[in-house]
Design a protein around this motif. Structure first.
Motif, PDB file in Angstrom:
ATOM      1  N   VAL A  83      61.105 -25.447 -27.396  1.00 57.33           N
ATOM      2  CA  VAL A  83      62.342 -25.257 -26.634  1.00 57.33           C
ATOM      3  C   VAL A  83      63.523 -25.897 -27.362  1.00 57.33           C
ATOM      4  O   VAL A  83      63.341 -26.617 -28.337  1.00 57.33           O
ATOM      5  CB  VAL A  83      62.229 -25.904 -25.224  1.00 57.33           C
ATOM      6  CG1 VAL A  83      61.182 -25.205 -24.375  1.00 57.33           C
ATOM      7  CG2 VAL A  83      61.935 -27.395 -25.336  1.00 57.33           C
ATOM      8  N   ARG A  84      64.712 -25.650 -26.835  1.00 54.07           N
ATOM      9  CA  ARG A  84      65.932 -26.322 -27.314  1.00 54.07           C
ATOM     10  C   ARG A  84      66.417 -27.185 -26.160  1.00 54.07           C
ATOM     11  O   ARG A  84      66.869 -26.672 -25.135  1.00 54.07           O
ATOM     12  CB  ARG A  84      66.977 -25.282 -27.699  1.00 54.07           C
ATOM     13  CG  ARG A  84      68.215 -25.879 -28.337  1.00 54.07           C
ATOM     14  CD  ARG A  84      69.096 -24.770 -28.921  1.00 54.07           C
ATOM     15  NE  ARG A  84      70.150 -25.354 -29.731  1.00 54.07           N
ATOM     16  CZ  ARG A  84      71.393 -25.507 -29.308  1.00 54.07           C
ATOM     17  NH1 ARG A  84      71.748 -25.129 -28.096  1.00 54.07           N
ATOM     18  NH2 ARG A  84      72.298 -26.047 -30.094  1.00 54.07           N
ATOM     19  N   LEU A  85      66.301 -28.510 -26.345  1.00 48.60           N
ATOM     20  CA  LEU A  85      66.565 -29.426 -25.254  1.00 48.60           C
ATOM     21  C   LEU A  85      66.931 -30.794 -25.817  1.00 48.60           C
ATOM     22  O   LEU A  85      66.472 -31.160 -26.901  1.00 48.60           O
ATOM     23  CB  LEU A  85      65.270 -29.566 -24.442  1.00 48.60           C
ATOM     24  CG  LEU A  85      65.292 -29.974 -22.983  1.00 48.60           C
ATOM     25  CD1 LEU A  85      66.062 -28.982 -22.128  1.00 48.60           C
ATOM     26  CD2 LEU A  85      63.856 -30.082 -22.477  1.00 48.60           C
ATOM     27  N   VAL A  86      67.743 -31.536 -25.087  1.00 43.00           N
ATOM     28  CA  VAL A  86      67.979 -32.943 -25.393  1.00 43.00           C
ATOM     29  C   VAL A  86      67.295 -33.736 -24.289  1.00 43.00           C
ATOM     30  O   VAL A  86      67.517 -33.481 -23.099  1.00 43.00           O
ATOM     31  CB  VAL A  86      69.480 -33.291 -25.460  1.00 43.00           C
ATOM     32  CG1 VAL A  86      69.674 -34.798 -25.634  1.00 43.00           C
ATOM     33  CG2 VAL A  86      70.160 -32.526 -26.593  1.00 43.00           C
ATOM     34  N   VAL A  87      66.436 -34.656 -24.686  1.00 40.44           N
ATOM     35  CA  VAL A  87      65.670 -35.463 -23.735  1.00 40.44           C
ATOM     36  C   VAL A  87      66.271 -36.871 -23.706  1.00 40.44           C
ATOM     37  O   VAL A  87      66.099 -37.637 -24.660  1.00 40.44           O
ATOM     38  CB  VAL A  87      64.178 -35.509 -24.146  1.00 40.44           C
ATOM     39  CG1 VAL A  87      63.388 -36.377 -23.178  1.00 40.44           C
ATOM     40  CG2 VAL A  87      63.605 -34.102 -24.245  1.00 40.44           C
ATOM     41  N   PRO A  88      66.994 -37.212 -22.625  1.00 41.44           N
ATOM     42  CA  PRO A  88      67.554 -38.555 -22.514  1.00 41.44           C
ATOM     43  C   PRO A  88      66.481 -39.557 -22.102  1.00 41.44           C
ATOM     44  O   PRO A  88      65.671 -39.284 -21.211  1.00 41.44           O
ATOM     45  CB  PRO A  88      68.616 -38.419 -21.417  1.00 41.44           C
ATOM     46  CG  PRO A  88      68.389 -37.103 -20.769  1.00 41.44           C
ATOM     47  CD  PRO A  88      67.371 -36.340 -21.536  1.00 41.44           C
ATOM     48  N   ILE A  89      66.473 -40.713 -22.785  1.00 44.88           N
ATOM     49  CA  ILE A  89      65.463 -41.742 -22.516  1.00 44.88           C
ATOM     50  C   ILE A  89      66.159 -43.098 -22.438  1.00 44.88           C
ATOM     51  O   ILE A  89      66.627 -43.624 -23.450  1.00 44.88           O
ATOM     52  CB  ILE A  89      64.388 -41.769 -23.627  1.00 44.88           C
ATOM     53  CG1 ILE A  89      63.804 -40.379 -23.861  1.00 44.88           C
ATOM     54  CG2 ILE A  89      63.300 -42.793 -23.277  1.00 44.88           C
ATOM     55  CD1 ILE A  89      63.033 -40.238 -25.166  1.00 44.88           C
ATOM     56  N   LYS A  90      66.238 -43.635 -21.226  1.00 48.19           N
ATOM     57  CA  LYS A  90      66.811 -44.964 -21.015  1.00 48.19           C
ATOM     58  C   LYS A  90      65.713 -45.995 -21.253  1.00 48.19           C
ATOM     59  O   LYS A  90      64.625 -45.901 -20.672  1.00 48.19           O
ATOM     60  CB  LYS A  90      67.356 -45.063 -19.580  1.00 48.19           C
ATOM     61  CG  LYS A  90      67.623 -46.467 -19.078  1.00 48.19           C
ATOM     62  CD  LYS A  90      68.777 -47.138 -19.778  1.00 48.19           C
ATOM     63  CE  LYS A  90      69.032 -48.520 -19.152  1.00 48.19           C
ATOM     64  NZ  LYS A  90      69.874 -49.341 -19.958  1.00 48.19           N
ATOM     65  N   LEU A  91      65.991 -46.975 -22.123  1.00 52.00           N
ATOM     66  CA  LEU A  91      65.030 -48.032 -22.387  1.00 52.00           C
ATOM     67  C   LEU A  91      65.397 -49.243 -21.525  1.00 52.00           C
ATOM     68  O   LEU A  91      66.498 -49.782 -21.647  1.00 52.00           O
ATOM     69  CB  LEU A  91      65.046 -48.429 -23.866  1.00 52.00           C
ATOM     70  CG  LEU A  91      64.888 -47.291 -24.885  1.00 52.00           C
ATOM     71  CD1 LEU A  91      64.829 -47.850 -26.297  1.00 52.00           C
ATOM     72  CD2 LEU A  91      63.678 -46.447 -24.586  1.00 52.00           C
ATOM     73  N   VAL A  92      64.494 -49.640 -20.650  1.00 48.26           N
ATOM     74  CA  VAL A  92      64.745 -50.797 -19.793  1.00 48.26           C
ATOM     75  C   VAL A  92      64.897 -52.049 -20.651  1.00 48.26           C
ATOM     76  O   VAL A  92      65.751 -52.897 -20.416  1.00 48.26           O
ATOM     77  CB  VAL A  92      63.624 -50.948 -18.740  1.00 48.26           C
ATOM     78  CG1 VAL A  92      63.800 -52.219 -17.926  1.00 48.26           C
ATOM     79  CG2 VAL A  92      63.608 -49.725 -17.819  1.00 48.26           C
ATOM     80  N   THR A  93      64.068 -52.143 -21.693  1.00 51.79           N
ATOM     81  CA  THR A  93      64.133 -53.250 -22.654  1.00 51.79           C
ATOM     82  C   THR A  93      64.522 -52.670 -24.011  1.00 51.79           C
ATOM     83  O   THR A  93      63.858 -51.747 -24.494  1.00 51.79           O
ATOM     84  CB  THR A  93      62.751 -53.928 -22.780  1.00 51.79           C
ATOM     85  OG1 THR A  93      62.332 -54.342 -21.487  1.00 51.79           O
ATOM     86  CG2 THR A  93      62.805 -55.112 -23.712  1.00 51.79           C
ATOM     87  N   PRO A  94      65.592 -53.174 -24.637  1.00 53.08           N
ATOM     88  CA  PRO A  94      65.964 -52.644 -25.959  1.00 53.08           C
ATOM     89  C   PRO A  94      64.815 -52.768 -26.967  1.00 53.08           C
ATOM     90  O   PRO A  94      64.048 -53.726 -26.921  1.00 53.08           O
ATOM     91  CB  PRO A  94      67.155 -53.523 -26.366  1.00 53.08           C
ATOM     92  CG  PRO A  94      67.722 -54.012 -25.069  1.00 53.08           C
ATOM     93  CD  PRO A  94      66.531 -54.193 -24.165  1.00 53.08           C
ATOM     94  N   VAL A  95      64.713 -51.775 -27.849  1.00 51.02           N
ATOM     95  CA  VAL A  95      63.668 -51.705 -28.867  1.00 51.02           C
ATOM     96  C   VAL A  95      64.349 -51.508 -30.223  1.00 51.02           C
ATOM     97  O   VAL A  95      65.301 -50.745 -30.334  1.00 51.02           O
ATOM     98  CB  VAL A  95      62.698 -50.525 -28.563  1.00 51.02           C
ATOM     99  CG1 VAL A  95      61.725 -50.310 -29.706  1.00 51.02           C
ATOM    100  CG2 VAL A  95      61.972 -50.761 -27.249  1.00 51.02           C
ATOM    101  N   ASP A  96      63.858 -52.196 -31.255  1.00 51.93           N
ATOM    102  CA  ASP A  96      64.453 -52.077 -32.582  1.00 51.93           C
ATOM    103  C   ASP A  96      64.181 -50.705 -33.204  1.00 51.93           C
ATOM    104  O   ASP A  96      63.049 -50.214 -33.174  1.00 51.93           O
ATOM    105  CB  ASP A  96      63.906 -53.157 -33.526  1.00 51.93           C
ATOM    106  CG  ASP A  96      64.566 -54.510 -33.287  1.00 51.93           C
ATOM    107  OD1 ASP A  96      65.559 -54.579 -32.526  1.00 51.93           O
ATOM    108  OD2 ASP A  96      64.089 -55.501 -33.868  1.00 51.93           O
TER     109      ASP A  96
END
Length: 165
Positions: A83-96
């Motif tokens: 598909v053509r999609l943007v998947v938003p992903i909020k990180l509760v804890t920042p990751v390097d």
């Protein structure tokens, strides 16, 4: 294919808020769910991971606004997605994540815009649309967005502010 599929780059069922604390954990959690929806192919996770190691996707947002958290835009080749999609992903804890410009530099990232694009010519378009969103959305609104942990609110915000060309 229904007309609706072409109207937006976002799917309300493909918005994530994750408590994972590693790239591997984030990618596995999201990939498993995208695979279950048949948005990606079985090889997606392996190729996403390898590409991120070789071509980091972290973006230092301090150049846009020092108050913004850093983001990353992980993606892989179109032959691993359906598909053509943007998947938003909020990180509760920042990751390097590694810096897209200086791959040896790492910094904490708080939000991912994972690109799924089965159109090989469209990858740069989607990336530039994301960058446009990040640089033209009013700062106060974008700051609120980055702090949001409600999946429906994230989806709604993106549908309101994301300029679809």
């Amino acid at each position: 294919m229904p007309d609706v599929a072409n109207k937006t780059l976002f799917d309300p069922t493909a918005v994530f808020v994750t408590e994972q604390t590693t790239q591997e954990g984030i990618f596995k959690e999201v990939s498993d769910q995208l695979l279950a929806k048949q948005y990606v192919k079985p090889e997606f996770l392996k190729n996403l991971w390898e590409r991120e190691q070789n071509y980091p996707t972290g973006i230092d947002m301090s150049v846009v606004n020092p108050d913004y958290p850093n983001v990353a835009i992980p993606h892989t080749e179109g032959n691993f997605v359906n598909v053509r999609l943007v998947v938003p992903i909020k990180l509760v804890t920042p990751v390097d994540f590694g810096n897209m410009i200086e791959p040896a530099d790492k910094f904490p990232v708080s939000f991912l815009f994972m690109i799924l694009n089965n159109d090989p010519d469209g990858q740069a378009n989607v990336l530039s649309e994301i960058m446009g969103f990040l640089t033209t959305t009013p700062a106060e609104d974008l700051q609120h967005f980055f702090n949001e942990t409600n999946r429906a609110a994230i989806y709604s915000f993106l549908n309101t502010f994301f300029n679809q060309g």
